[in-house]
Structure formats: structure tokens, C-alpha cells
Design a protein around this motif. Structure first.
Motif, PDB file in Angstrom:
ATOM      1  N   ASP A   9       0.889  -1.212  -0.023  1.00  0.00           N
ATOM      2  CA  ASP A   9      -0.088   0.016  -0.090  1.00  0.00           C
ATOM      3  C   ASP A   9       0.917   1.154  -0.214  1.00  0.00           C
ATOM      4  O   ASP A   9       0.392   2.502  -0.059  1.00  0.00           O
ATOM      5  N   ASN A  35      -3.479  -2.787  -2.755  1.00  0.00           N
ATOM      6  CA  ASN A  35      -4.271  -3.549  -1.889  1.00  0.00           C
ATOM      7  C   ASN A  35      -4.599  -4.847  -2.195  1.00  0.00           C
ATOM      8  O   ASN A  35      -4.438  -5.499  -3.358  1.00  0.00           O
ATOM      9  N   GLN A  56      -0.185  -6.573   5.851  1.00  0.00           N
ATOM     10  CA  GLN A  56      -1.035  -5.309   6.298  1.00  0.00           C
ATOM     11  C   GLN A  56      -1.333  -4.408   5.373  1.00  0.00           C
ATOM     12  O   GLN A  56      -0.582  -3.693   4.819  1.00  0.00           O
ATOM     13  N   PRO A  58      -4.791  -2.111   3.270  1.00  0.00           N
ATOM     14  CA  PRO A  58      -6.255  -1.808   3.141  1.00  0.00           C
ATOM     15  C   PRO A  58      -7.112  -2.471   2.269  1.00  0.00           C
ATOM     16  O   PRO A  58      -6.679  -3.258   1.598  1.00  0.00           O
ATOM     17  N   VAL A  59      -8.670  -2.394   2.506  1.00  0.00           N
ATOM     18  CA  VAL A  59      -9.218  -3.051   1.685  1.00  0.00           C
ATOM     19  C   VAL A  59      -9.309  -4.823   1.781  1.00  0.00           C
ATOM     20  O   VAL A  59     -10.360  -5.373   1.970  1.00  0.00           O
ATOM     21  N   ASP A  61      -6.494  -7.694   3.232  1.00  0.00           N
ATOM     22  CA  ASP A  61      -5.228  -7.837   3.880  1.00  0.00           C
ATOM     23  C   ASP A  61      -4.452  -8.985   2.962  1.00  0.00           C
ATOM     24  O   ASP A  61      -5.379  -9.780   2.124  1.00  0.00           O
TER      25      ASP A  61
END
Length: 216
Positions: A9, A35, A56, A58-59, A61
Motif C-alpha cells: 500500500d 491492496n 498489512q 487496506p481493503v 489484507d
């Protein structure tokens, strides 16, 4: 050419990984994702050989993306990018079919080696964290030991010897030297072991060996 998808990310990290990988003549970074969801979609569309996944994100993992990739594009090998703070996630990723993992601060040459190993159907565990991961797994091994030993009953004595060396983390070449066998012969044994144990890759077989008490 090895077709690679880079997923992280942070754009700067993706750019750095791309620069390192494209310096190798046999690696082509064909896609980047920010992501897990993008990674799954791009892997399906591009049919990449190796997908690098941060855990780690977003949206979606990295672990969820790994499960989706194993289900929808099983021929794509997945390498997990991690830090020392995510060891439990790494253990889960290995048992769910990841081709291995490496630390984000790995040397450029190690990153290239990991991608080549994954593309060749081999597992890659970062030397900087392998012992920590194996020891962490071993500390919680008691409840799985008997089940692992029962699974290993299907193996011949020679196959058990090869599996024990996988549990130590040896490559096919090093295992061959230890057992006075050719690398090709060891590779044949490893394929046979994976089939008998119903393991996705040599990492899963190595972890099973550790559960059963084989290896150093």
C-alpha cells in the motif's frame, strides 16, 4: 521471463521493489497493486508467475488475498513480505500455501533469489527470520505432534530421511550432498513426499516434519 506482481500500500516501497526486480534480466514486473483486492484482480488478468504480498494492507489484507489467489489462480506462487512484528501471520501464511516469505529490509540480491526460487516451484524463507519462525512453531507443536507422526507413516525410510533435511531447511542440492544423492534424485523424492503427505509445497512438508520431531 518471470512475470511478477508487486503488492504494497506504500507507493515508494513498490517503486523500490520494482527497481530491484527489473534489474534482473529474467524478471519482469507486469503489475502493481495497492491492496489485496487489486492484487487478486490483477493476478487473474495478468496470469503472473509470482505475486509479492504485503500482509498489512487496506481493503483486503495479504492473508485474505493469499487465500483467494490459491483458490482462483493456484499456479501463481505467492511470497509474503513481512516484518518481525508479524510472525503469527507468517506462520498462518505458510500453512495456507504461501511459497515463503522475506523481510522488507532484505538485501536486493535476496529479493531476486526469492522470486526466482518461487517461480521454480521452490520455497523461500528469509534467513533473517527463519529460525524465529520455526522456533515459534515448535513451541506450540505438542497438540499436533501425534497427528503429524501418523501422516508420516505413509513414507519410506529414505523419504523420511529426505523430509528430515527439509525440516532443517536444506536445499535439494545440500540435501543431496548430505545423503550422497544427486540433486535430481532428491527433487524426485521431494515430489513424492509432497504427494503422499498432500502438501502444497516443501514449506508445508518442512513444518510437518518439525511437528513430528524430525530435523534439527
Amino acid at each position: 521471463m518471470i512475470r511478477v506482481l508487486v503488492t504494497d500500500d506504500e507507493p515508494l516501497i513498490r517503486a523500490g521493489i520494482r527497481m530491484i526486480l527489473t534489474s534482473a534480466d529474467d524478471i519482469d514486473v507486469v503489475a502493481e497493486a495497492g491492496n489485496g483486492r487489486e492484487a487478486v484482480e490483477l493476478a487473474r488478468a495478468q496470469r503472473v508467475d509470482v505475486a509479492l504480498l504485503d500482509i498489512q494492507m487496506p481493503v483486503m489484507d495479504g492473508l485474505t488475498a493469499l487465500a483467494e489467489l490459491r483458490r482462483t489462480v493456484p499456479d501463481t506462487r505467492v511470497l509474503i513480505l513481512t516484518t518481525f512484528g508479524a510472525q503469527q501471520n507468517v506462520l498462518q501464511a505458510l500453512t495456507e500455501g504461501s511459497a515463503g516469505f522475506l523481510l522488507k529490509d532484505s538485501a536486493p540480491a535476496e529479493l531476486i533469489r526469492a522470486v526466482r526460487a518461487a517461480a521454480a516451484g521452490e520455497a523461500y524463507l528469509s534467513p533473517g527470520a527463519t529460525r524465529h519462525v520455526v522456533d515459534s512453531l515448535a513451541s506450540g507443536r505438542t497438540g499436533r505432534a501425534e497427528q503429524a507422526r501418523r501422516r508420516l507413516e505413509a513414507l519410506t525410510e529414505r523419504e523420511l530421511e529426505v523430509l528430515a533435511l527439509l525440516g532443517e531447511g536444506l536445499s535439494n542440492a545440500n540435501a543431496g550432498q548430505r545423503l550422497h544423492m544427486s540433486e535430481a534424485t532428491v527433487k524426485t523424492y521431494v515430489s513424492r513426499i509432497l504427494t503422499k503427505l498432500d502438501c502444497e509445497n516443501r514449506v508445508q512438508a518442512a513444518l510437518l516434519a518439525r511437528d513430528a520431531g524430525l530435523g534439527a
